[in-house]
Write a protein that holds these residues in place. Structure first.
Motif, PDB file in Angstrom:
ATOM      1  N   ASP A   4     -28.134  21.637 -13.375  1.00  0.00           N
ATOM      2  CA  ASP A   4     -27.653  20.358 -12.840  1.00  0.00           C
ATOM      3  C   ASP A   4     -28.549  19.763 -11.757  1.00  0.00           C
ATOM      4  O   ASP A   4     -28.381  18.602 -11.383  1.00  0.00           O
ATOM      5  N   LYS A  37     -28.307   9.099  -9.791  1.00  0.00           N
ATOM      6  CA  LYS A  37     -26.894   9.163 -10.158  1.00  0.00           C
ATOM      7  C   LYS A  37     -26.235   7.858  -9.718  1.00  0.00           C
ATOM      8  O   LYS A  37     -26.135   7.578  -8.521  1.00  0.00           O
ATOM      9  N   LYS A  39     -20.245   5.898  -8.509  1.00  0.00           N
ATOM     10  CA  LYS A  39     -19.032   5.811  -9.318  1.00  0.00           C
ATOM     11  C   LYS A  39     -18.166   4.667  -8.808  1.00  0.00           C
ATOM     12  O   LYS A  39     -17.814   4.610  -7.623  1.00  0.00           O
TER      13      LYS A  39
END
Length: 684
Positions: A449, A654, A657
């Motif tokens: 990851d 990333k 969100k």
């Protein structure tokens, strides 16, 4: 004694600076006062320890019978230095400080009682040139402030004799770190923290094995030796393998500290000088190279030496503003056939320079040669005087089969433990658990990851240059109106009009004699700048010739030709190029200002960034497919340059969100209720 015990001495050593503060010496200057005295007590403690060991070995009585000249030879053979007061008078710095009346004379004799190399390193007799620790200069300043005896007494009370070399090295690293924290006035110099040294050592340990073969370790910018010797000590904790350390540094004081340290190690060679222009180990190759070279430091001061270098170690010369990649190329040249290394850099070595630049070409050469095994991104706020991201480049000339022609990126930016108390800019440390996890990830060499393995060509890209032909709304270019072999249509203008000013005839007769004294003056100060400012796309420009009028229609992006009594004609997308020149007078012609106009096709050089393919045919097909999909205008291929950059943000990005609509509506409802309550409270 343990490391924890010796680190208690750190506060004692730092307390010597209280006297410096008291007599008005700036904190940024403390290291220059502390370094020579720290070196002095370190040397004395080790010489006394060595002398005690010699007494235990042959007995005090036997030692007392040895003639002074024989004793000198016996001790100097050990290569750790000599001092007349310690070995022949059985006196130390502490003894000298007891008599304040004779102190000045005794202290001077004590310093001159050292062997020649020690005196050079301390700067006991330095007058000009390299002064290294310059203890003579420091003594002069302390005498002027009348605190020399008091300051020397403070240092003489620090007894390092009970500690072994490794423990003293640990203490030295902590003291030098604090010096670096307050005096990092040299651009780009970064002291390497213990935790980073630990990670580097763990990486190296994972690549070597127990052997009776000597392990040669080299640091081309060793500073005071904390990285070089720190790695060596950690290797010794894991392996019984014999090591030999090599280092070079240009900083006088730090070199002296490293040189002094090296004399108390089994096999160590430290040299002084600029590694990039005067490699002291030019005939040597090494099993391991390590370095934390300066970041973003200009090398223009020795540019000619680099450009004339005959060693062939520099394949390309990077920008004058940053020499990091010079050190990288040097280190690779020092690796033996099976060698590996770990080098600390900032982010510029990953992506600075466009395709075709020296920086990009250096990265391409490194990947082409398959020298790079991994790049590890460290956390921010990891170093003492900078908060930027730093990176470990793991070099390996003998990759395992599964690692060949591949590069691993490890995003260790979150692998840290916050410090309870900040040390300058350092607020984080890569703790032992994180270090072992990072090394295990590197050893396994598979994706997880926070790490990914790529074919090396992933970092390559095509920068394909093209020449576009701009067209009007009908898809036409002025190029279609030109005769074969012609690149423009030249006009002889009678008048230029941009709506604010009209230019017609340009001779001495219409020169504004009130503003300008001559036609050439009118040209330089008026006509030339005016013509240079003309922009037919931003402001309408009309060119009148004997037969027609020409202008550019910005709405239709086309050149227009108008002939009296005829319908205007669209000529296609093109440019109006206006030039002005001054013509000197001749016997038959007066001096004049000549205005010329050319109509040309609107060509535009552009480039496209296109993913790279290892296979040449596949690469060309990919370029052509990209052009067919994204380029709608006519174009011609120009040069294609292959560049290389390593972009951690691109690989590990990333997206944030987003909150759900329900949550946002709930927050709005809560705010509305709060506002309503406030209004009611105000009686609105």
């Amino acid at each position: 004694m343990t490391v924890n015990n010796i680190l208690q001495y750190e506060s004692n050593i730092w307390a010597t600076a209280d006297l410096l503060r008291g007599c008005g010496i700036k904190e940024s200057e403390w290291p220059s006062y502390m370094m020579p005295f720290f070196a002095l007590v370190m040397i004395e403690s080790r010489l006394v320890r060595m002398f005690d060991e010699l007494k235990a070995e042959i007995g005090e009585a036997a030692l007392a019978e040895i003639a002074p000249e024989d004793l000198t030879g016996l001790i100097e053979d050990k290569g750790q230095g000599y001092n007349v007061y310690i070995f022949e008078k059985n006196q130390t710095l502490k003894d000298i400080c007891k008599n304040d009346k004779s102190f000045d004379v005794d202290f001077e004799a004590y310093l001159r009682g050292f062997d020649g190399e020690t005196k050079d390193l301390l700067g006991v007799e330095a007058t000009e040139g390299e002064k290294f620790l310059d203890i003579k200069g420091v003594i002069t300043k302390l005498k002027a402030k009348k605190v020399l005896l008091g300051y020397t007494k403070e240092w003489s009370s620090i007894d390092l004799k009970p500690f072994d070399n490794s423990a003293i090295t640990t203490l030295e690293e902590h003291i030098k770190r604090r010096w670096a924290d307050i005096s990092a006035d040299t651009a780009g110099e970064q002291y390497t923290p213990d935790d980073v040294i630990g990670l580097i050592a763990e990486i190296i340990a994972s690549k070597i094995e127990e052997s009776d073969k000597l392990l040669k370790i080299y640091d081309c910018t060793c500073g005071g030796g904390n990285l070089l010797f720190g790695v060596e000590d950690r290797i010794h904790q894991r392996f019984k393998r014999l090591t030999q350390t090599f280092g070079q540094d240009w900083n006088d004081a730090l070199y002296a500290l490293a040189k002094i340290e090296s004399r108390f190690r089994v096999d160590s060679k430290i040299e002084h000088g600029n590694t990039l222009t005067d490699d002291k180990f030019y005939n040597d190759e090494f099993d391991v190279v390590i370095a934390n070279p300066p970041y973003g430091v200009k090398w223009n001061g020795y540019q000619k030496d680099i450009e004339n270098d005959k060693t062939q170690r520099f394949k390309y010369l990077p920008s004058i503003s940053d020499g990091q990649l010079l050190f990288m190329q040097h280190l690779i040249s020092k690796l033996n056939a099976n060698g590996m290394g770990v080098v600390v850099h900032n982010g510029s070595t990953l992506f600075s320079g466009d395709a075709g630049s020296a920086e990009s070409n250096i990265r391409k050469w490194m990947l082409d040669s398959d020298f790079v095994e991994a790049v590890i991104q460290l956390p921010t706020d990891e170093f003492f005087n900078t908060g930027i991201y730093t990176y470990l480049w793991v070099l390996n000339k003998h990759k395992l089969p599964q690692c060949r022609d591949k590069v691993m990126l490890i995003n260790a930016s979150e692998k840290f433990k916050p410090l309870k108390k900040s040390k300058g800019s350092k607020r984080k440390e890569v703790d032992e658990v994180s270090r072992l996890e990072i090394v295990e990830t590197l050893t396994r060499f598979v994706d997880n990851d926070y790490a990914r393995v790529f074919d090396k060509e992933f970092f390559y890209f095509n920068k394909q240059a093209i020449m576009l032909t701009n067209v009007d709304e009908q898809g036409k270019s002025f190029a279609s109106r030109l005769k074969e072999g012609k690149i423009s249509l030249k006009l002889s203008p009678l008048k230029l009009d941009n709506g604010e000013r009209t230019l017609t005839e340009f001779t001495i007769t219409n020169c504004d004699s009130q503003r300008f004294g001559s036609l050439v003056e009118a040209f330089e100060q008026d006509i030339k700048p005016f013509v240079s400012s003309l922009d037919y796309k931003e402001q309408p420009l009309t060119v009148t010739t004997e037969k027609a009028l020409y202008r550019f229609d910005a709405d239709r992006e086309t050149l227009i030709k108008e002939v009296l009594g005829k319908q205007e004609e669209a000529l296609g997308c093109g440019k109006i190029v206006v030039k002005a020149a001054f013509k000197k007078g001749t016997k038959t012609q007066p001096e004049k200002i000549e205005i010329t106009v050319e109509l040309t096709p609107d060509y535009q050089k552009d480039y496209e960034i296109i993913p790279f393919h290892r296979d040449e045919v596949a690469n060309q097909e990919a370029i052509e497919a990209f052009m067919a999909k994204y380029i709608t205008k006519p174009f011609e291929y120009l040069e294609n340059v292959v560049g290389v950059e390593i972009n951690f943000n691109k690989v590990f990005y990333k997206p944030e969100k987003l909150r759900s609509v329900q949550k946002i509506l709930g927050e709005i409802t809560a705010i509305e209720k709060e506002l309503k309550g406030l209004e009611e409270g105000l009686g609105l």
